[in-house]
Structure formats: structure tokens, C-alpha cells
Design an enzyme around this catalytic site. Structure first.
Site, PDB file in Angstrom:
ATOM      1  N   LYS A 168       0.920  -1.209  -0.021  1.00 55.67           N
ATOM      2  CA  LYS A 168       0.181   0.039  -0.078  1.00 55.67           C
ATOM      3  C   LYS A 168       0.889   1.229   0.105  1.00 55.67           C
ATOM      4  CE  LYS A 168      -3.400  -2.785   2.431  1.00 55.67           C
ATOM      5  NZ  LYS A 168      -4.034  -2.983   3.565  1.00 55.67           N
ATOM      6  N   ARG A 169       1.993   0.843   0.665  1.00 52.30           N
ATOM      7  CA  ARG A 169       2.982   2.324   0.693  1.00 52.30           C
ATOM      8  C   ARG A 169       3.291   2.626  -0.596  1.00 52.30           C
ATOM      9  NH1 ARG A 169       5.817  -0.719   4.641  1.00 52.30           N
ATOM     10  NH2 ARG A 169       3.525  -1.791   5.291  1.00 52.30           N
TER      11      ARG A 169
END
Ligand code: GLU
Length: 481
Positions: free
Chosen positions: A253-254
């Protein structure tokens, strides 16, 4: 036996491509086997709950045609399908395990645990719960429960022996019980942990095949101890590889580009995303690359799933998207392109013409505003652009061309493709010029840049008569200067 699979996302944020692929394979497996696809929302960790995340899950699955057969919003025979709504179902099962000696009440406080964890660290050991409360007398347990002391319920993992299971992809997975922690089944707030809830839910919902990310591979032996403790039949397990950003990192997600809706916003077609994601970790066993959802259902099998992680390649996705864009009808193309025309400040009255010049060169719709950037405003350009070897033009020739083109176009009764075409090419013939020698300077003057979608005539239509004439005169002025 009817196949029943489930997609069990935690509503902790947007739909990640990894989640999407888990959902997709789970759906495909169910449908390929004439079974049911169940949606279950796993919201036991209330601290990570993100409002709106459930809607994103619904919206995403629906938009790509993965309709669930049972789920929170449509119900089914095994509901409710949201774990927090099942809250009261778990405790009795945990109590049943306590009675059987397979679980126990634990009253250790956070502070006590932290102190023991620290001591273990000092000794260079990894802390695992030391079964302290397993040894409390029955009477003491009863007294403390009656006094309303906060407690959790822990699994009583055997101190010796092995816990194992067989995974369809990974084969036999065994762990030494001595390495397993007595995990919490029921938390102090009365909620089950994921570790407990997934077992109870999978069993009570009649799930036959559990498909999920391989981060659960090492916990599954513990879950199987619970199945054994209850005397329940275990589901078939198919753990899936993660999608990787590169050889060593998961697409996370980062990374900021891991969400399904981000790709939609960047102008990718959902069908292309799904098609591409389907091939990240599965192949049909032949050379085919393009699949509709129905074709995926027909082609999908666990045998085609890969054990080695797939690397996400945005260029491959973009290539695939461009193929999907090319296969649209012009009307469909326009429908997708409209918001981007608006962004580009280009009116949609010439949508057919725009589709004609843009569709073949559009890889993602988000490129459209850049491709049309010269329409709302003439870029500041240099007269050197009028020079082009292949078209046999230079500023000198361009000056002559623009002069006669302006006169001819000015005299046209109608500003339409055919008359403009005839006027310009008629001039070229009369002058004994290559068509390119005529059209190059006109296009440069109209667009102010060398690379444009469409040629001089199409651009003249997009700009309209007035703006076209204005730009041609600006071009001539530049050459006269
Ligand atoms: N709720 C878990 C997750 O989102 C799903 C795990 C499972 O499928 O059992 O990671």
C-alpha cells in the site's frame, strides 16, 4: 459436495491489487466449479476499521462483475456475514474449548506481559506466552471471572509434537508445536481475534475451500489444531503468492500505486486491470493472454496457479490496456474519453473525429489531456519547427505555403473536412508540391508542435474556422518576423 469459497477482506482501506487478485481467484475457483462465492467482512480489529472501506469493496467487486452469492447486503443461509455482527457466536465455541482443555482463561495484564517480554528479551529469547494462567486452579478462575476481572481466552497449544496441514499449492506444511504461541482467541473486549473467527466462520459457513494470501501459511497449522479440537472437517487450503513490486518487495500500500481505483483514475479500463491481474500468478496453460470474465471462469484451474510470486509490471498493464482501448467501439471510446476531453478543455462536439485520431494511440485515457494540450491554447513555438526534411519544407517555403493556404481557406464557404482537404491538396497540385510540403507548415501553425494526434485537416476542424485562421496568421507573422 458443493464448492463454497469466501473472500474475507478486512475493511481497513481501499482495494489493493493483491486483494483484488485474491477475490478474483476465489471467485473464479467457485464459478469454475459451479460453486458459491461468499463475501464476509472481517472487522474484528475495530482499531483498524476505515469508514467507507466496505463500500469500496462492494463497489469494486460489483463493477468488475464478481457478484457474490451470499454476503452482508444480500444475506444467505449462513449469516450474518459481518464478523462484528456475529460477535456473540464466538464465545460459546471458545468456552467449549476451555471445557475440553484446549483453551484457557488468561488474566495476565498488559503490564505483566510487557515485563515478562522484556525479561525474555534480556535472555535473548523471543517471548511466547508462558502458559502462566493455564495452571490457575479451576476455583481461582471461577472466582476471578465472577469478580469481573478482565480476561482473554487463549488456545492451549500442545507443548510437544507437530501441527500440520496440506496445502494444494505448497504441499505439506508442518510446524513444531514448541514454536507456537498460545494465541488469543477471544480478546478482552469480547471480540474474537481474526485467528479464531476465521476458523469458526469458515466452519459454520460451510466453506469448503479457503483461498487466501500466503502470509497465513504459517498460522494455518494452529487453526487446524482448533479444527481437531472441535472434531470438525478441515477445508481445503489454497494459499496464494503475493504480488511483488520487485524480486524482494511485495507490492505494498505504501507504494501508492497499488490500489485498483488509482488505476481507474489513471485511465485504465477495469477489464484490462482484471485481465492483467488474473495473469499475475496464474496461466491458462497456453498462449492466450486476453480474457473476459466468462473466459476466465472457463479457463481457470488451480493447476495453472503459480507457486512463485509474480512481479507487477506497469508497462505490461499499460500495453494490455492499450489493446483493450483499441478494441472498443468508437462510441465506447468516447464514453470513457469524455471526462478527459473536459479536463483538456476540449468540447465534445467533435467526439467522432477525436475518437478517430485518438483511439489507436491512447494507452491510458489519462494521456488524452496531454495529447490535446495544443487545442485550448496555442503553444509558444519556434519558427524552426517549420523545417522538415521529409516534407521538404523550411521557413522560406512555409511562408509561401501559409500565404496561399490562408487565402484559399478564407474563401471556403464551409469549414468541413472535405472542402478543407480539397482546397489544401488542390493547392499542392497546382504548385507542384508534395502534399506533405503543403500540410506540414499548416499543421505546425495550427498546433504549434511537431507531434500531434491527427493531421492538419483534422486539427483545423477541431479548432474551428476562426481559431484556425488566427493561428495560421500567427504562423505567417512568425515567418515574416
Ligand atoms: N481478513 C483477512 C485479510 O484481509 C483475510 C484472511 C483470510 O482470507 O482468511 O487479510
Amino acid at each position: 459436495m458443493e464448492v463454497r469459497t469466501r473472500f474475507a477482506p478486512s475493511p481497513t482501506g481501499y482495494m489493493h491489487l493483491g486483494n483484488l487478485r485474491s477475490a478474483l481467484y476465489t471467485y473464479l475457483f467457485a464459478k469454475a466449479n459451479g460453486g458459491k462465492f461468499i463475501l464476509r467482512i472481517e472487522d474484528t480489529d475495530q482499531s483498524r476499521y476505515v469508514p467507507g472501506a466496505v463500500d469500496v469493496i462492494y463497489r469494486t467487486l460489483k463493477s468488475i462483475g464478481m457478484q457474490w452469492d451470499e454476503g452482508p447486503d444480500i444475506g444467505g443461509d449462513y449469516g450474518p456475514y459481518v464478523q462484528s455482527e456475529r460477535k456473540n457466536m464466538y464465545l460459546p465455541y471458545a468456552e467449549q474449548l476451555v471445557k475440553a482443555g484446549k483453551a484457557y482463561y488468561c488474566f495476565c495484564t498488559e503490564e505483566e506481559l510487557a515485563a515478562r517480554r522484556e525479561e525474555a528479551q534480556k535472555r535473548g529469547e523471543t517471548f511466547k506466552y508462558d502458559k502462566h494462567c493455564l495452571h490457575l486452579s479451576e476455583e481461582e478462575v471461577r472466582r476471578r471471572l465472577e469478580a469481573g476481572e478482565p480476561y482473554v481466552i487463549r488456545q492451549n497449544v500442545p507443548e510437544h509434537g507437530e501441527a500440520s496441514f496440506d496445502d494444494v499449492l505448497y504441499g505439506h506444511i508442518a510446524v513444531d508445536c514448541a514454536d507456537l504461541d498460545d494465541m488469543i482467541l477471544i480478546k478482552a473486549d469480547g471480540m474474537p481475534t481474526y485467528n479464531f473467527a476465521n476458523v469458526i466462520d469458515d466452519h459454520t459457513m460451510g466453506i469448503t475451500h479457503v483461498m487466501r494470501g500466503n502470509e497465513y501459511l504459517s498460522s494455518t497449522p494452529k487453526y487446524n489444531l482448533l479444527y481437531d479440537a472441535f472434531g470438525w472437517e478441515k477445508p481445503t487450503y489454497i494459499h496464494m503468492t503475493p504480488i511483488m513490486r520487485d524480486a524482494t518487495h511485495k507490492l505494498s500500500k505504501r507504494d501508492g500505486d497499488a490500489y485498483f481505483e488509482d488505476y481507474l483514475n489513471k485511465g485504465y479500463l477495469k477489464e484490462a486491470i482484471v485481465n492483467y491481474v488474473a495473469l499475475l500468478g496464474w496461466n491458462p496453460g497456453d498462449e492466450r493472454e486476453f480474457f473476459t470474465m466468462d473466459e476466465l471462469i472457463k479457463a481457470f484451474s488451480v493447476e495453472g496457479m503459480s507457486k512463485s510470486p509474480a512481479i507487477f509490471d506497469v508497462n505490461k498493464l499499460t500495453w494490455m490496456n492499450a489493446e483493450y482501448v483499441r478494441r472498443l467501439t468508437p462510441e465506447q471510446f468516447t464514453e470513457y474519453a469524455l471526462p478527459y476531453y473536459e479536463k483538456a478543455g476540449v468540447g465534445a462536439e467533435h467526439a467522432d473525429l477525436l475518437a478517430r485520431i485518438l483511439q489507436q494511440r491512447t494507452e491510458t485515457f489519462a494521456q488524452i489531456p496531454d495529447m490535446l494540450d495544443f487545442i485550448p491554447q496555442l503553444p509558444d513555438y519556434d519558427a524552426e519547427l517549420f523545417t522538415n526534411k521529409k516534407s521538404k519544407t523550411n521557413p522560406e517555403i512555409a511562408k509561401h505555403v501559409l500565404k496561399i493556404a490562408i487565402a484559399a481557406l478564407d474563401a471556403l464557404p464551409a469549414w468541413e473536412e472535405q472542402p478543407i482537404h480539397d482546397a489544401l491538396l488542390g493547392l499542392a497540385e497546382k504548385e507542384g508540391m508534395k502534399n506533405g510540403t503543403m500540410l506540414w507548415p499548416v499543421r505546425i501553425a495550427l498546433a504549434g508542435k511537431q507531434v500531434t494526434p491527427g493531421g492538419a485537416i483534422e486539427i483545423a476542424i477541431l479548432l474551428g474556422r476562426e481559431e484556425s485562421m488566427r493561428r495560421l496568421k500567427i504562423g505567417l507573422d512568425k515567418l515574416n518576423a
